[in-house]
Every structure is written in C-alpha cells, then in structure tokens.
Design an enzyme around this catalytic site. Structure first.
Site: not given
Length: 320
Positions: A188, A201
């Site tokens: 990501s 995250y």
C-alpha cells in the site's frame, strides 16, 4: 565482513573502490533501463505467458481479489482462491463460471499457520504446484491509535504481515526447487507514507514492504533469479475497505483497474508497482526535505477540512 577485517589498509581501499565502481556502473545501467522502459510503448513490452499456470489468490472472495481471479482466468490460468468467507468464495466462483471459466475455492484463515500449511498441501495434492502466489488479503480498522482495541491490532498484524510468512513458507520451497515462480505482495502507499487513522494498517504495510524486499534480496543472493517478486503499492481502493474515507488529493482507485495493473505487472515481471504511478513523486520529499518540515507538512496535508483525505468518523481524544 570477516575477510575484510584481515585485509591491510591498501587492500581495503582497493576493495572499496572496486565495490563503488561496480555500484556506480550498475546504477547507471538500471537508470538507463528504467528510462528505456518508461518510453517504450506498451505493445512492445515483453510479457510472459501465464496460461496453464496455477495462480493462488488470498482474499479472492471480493474486492481486488475477485477481479484478479477473473483477469487471470481470462488468460487461461488455473485460478485458486483462498478466503475466510464461504459466501464470498461462492460469489467469485459463480462469477467465473458465468464467464465460462473454472475456479477452485478453499476456506482458509491465513492468520492460522496450521490451516495455511494443511490447505497448501491439499491444494498441491488436488491441483498441483502453485506457480504464482498473490498475497492480497488484508484488513483495516480506520481509527486513530487511541481507539484501536488490542485484539484489532493483533489481528491486523496477523493477517496483513505474519500470514505472508506462512504462505511463503508453504509455496516458496517448490518454486526454489524449480527456480521458477512468482510471488506478488499487495502492499500500500500507506506503507510508504504514514497516514492518519491507519497506525495499525500503515505500520503493517511498512513491515510488509520490508519483508518483501528482504525476501527478494535473499533469493537473488542465493541465485534464485527466476523466482520473480512483485511489490504492488496502490493508493486507496474503492472496495468498501476504507468506508468513511474521502481522499481529496487523488480519487480512489477502482478495483478492476488495480487488478488489471497487477496482472500486467506480473506478466512483465515488474519488481515494484506504485498505483497511480505519479504518487512516486511524493516519496522523495521524505528524504530531501528537512525532517521537521517533512513531518509538519505531512501532518498538515492529512488533517483538517482542507486535508488530502477526511474520515467521516472522528476519534475521541484520550483522557489526560
């Protein structure tokens, strides 16, 4: 390192100059290669054939995973999906069936290493060795740090990071035996730039990037040059995973676009794929701006009503 300690000063200097020269020449070569590939039309890019290859996609029951399954199936790959949700697995397999493709689905909790190892053995017995492993499954909570329950933090790490160790251990040995295979890690952009509301995250994606790059180095250092590794770092994807997020700098990516780009990266054996590509221009700021300026700039960019992104839900300030 031990050999270097026993060298005399002249030998150390010669060794240093030699290493510096090799590093410089290889850097020039790879920079020129990158420029060449950037201007080369897509239709002239060499792409490998994935037909007949066994492709395993974790988190294949929905979102990007579902589109990945469909896109690989269109290329005549033998698609297998793992997911913890049986209904999601059925939806994906029914979708591929409606398009005339077959897909095998297994219910697997990838955070449980015993389940991973047992399911991997079952898959290899029923279908064969995995040629392409796409580690796609991930979860996110989207809350400020002080609102994150302990169990959520642990679960995020188990699924987003630790599971990659289990899947790699399950399938990499056979790839190494053949010196052939491909591991795709869906990272990501939040693993490159820390982001508000993503302290769990984002941290797992930072760790994931490090794991992937280190594994790539291990394989190359030991001569496994045909075991390919691709790290994909997409911006926010419109899959429902980031409900409440309204990005303002760039629009959310659509899952079908991300899946299509991932498949292309696999066919081209790309090592690193950032989506959208122009996000790369933000990354050097972390290195070139003075540290205080960089952190202050980033904190201002991602907070407040004029921020790069805004969460609809707001966290509570911790007492004290």
């Amino acid at each position: 390192m031990s050999e270097l300690l026993f060298q005399n000063p002249v030998e150390r200097i010669i060794s240093f100059i030699y290493d510096l020269l090799i590093f410089g020449l290889k850097s020039i070569f790879f920079i020129l290669e990158a420029i060449y590939l950037s201007i080369l039309p897509d239709r002239w890019r060499k792409e490998k054939d994935v037909s007949g290859k066994v492709v395993l996609i974790t988190g294949g029951g929905g979102g990007v995973g579902r589109y990945l399954a469909l896109n690989f199936a269109k290329l005549n790959s033998r698609v297998v999906i793992w997911d913890i949700n049986s209904e999601a697995i059925k939806t994906t397999t029914d979708l591929l069936t409606s398009h005339g493709y077959s897909c095998k689905g297994y219910i697997v909790d990838i955070s449980d290493k015993e389940q991973v190892y047992q399911s991997a053995q079952l898959l290899q017995n029923e279908i064969g060795a995995v040629n392409i492993l796409v580690n796609n499954a991930a979860i996110v909570c989207c809350k400020p740090f002080w609102d994150l329950p302990d169990r959520v933090i642990e679960n995020t790490y188990n699924i987003n990071v630790i599971s990659h160790y289990w899947t790699a251990k399950a399938f990499l040995p056979q790839m190494m035996e053949r010196n052939d295979g491909h591991i795709v890690t869906i990272g990501s952009v939040t693993g490159l730039l820390g982001t508000y509301g993503c302290s769990d995250y984002s941290a797992t994606k930072f760790a994931l990037n490090g794991f992937h790059e280190s594994l790539f180095t291990d394989l190359r250092a030991h001569g496994y040059n045909n075991v390919q590794m691709t790290l994909v770092c997409p911006y926010y994807i419109n899959t429902g995973m980031f409900n409440g997020v309204r990005p303002r700098l760039f629009p959310m990516l659509e899952p079908d676009y991300v899946a299509e780009r991932v498949v292309t990266a696999v066919k081209r054996n790309e090592v690193w794929c950032v989506l959208p590509n122009h996000v790369r221009t933000l990354l050097p700021l972390k290195c070139f701006l003075p540290s205080k300026m960089c952190w202050e700039l980033m904190s201002r960019v991602i907070r407040g009503p004029d921020s790069m992104m805004l969460f609809r839900g707001r966290g509570k300030v911790p007492a004290g």
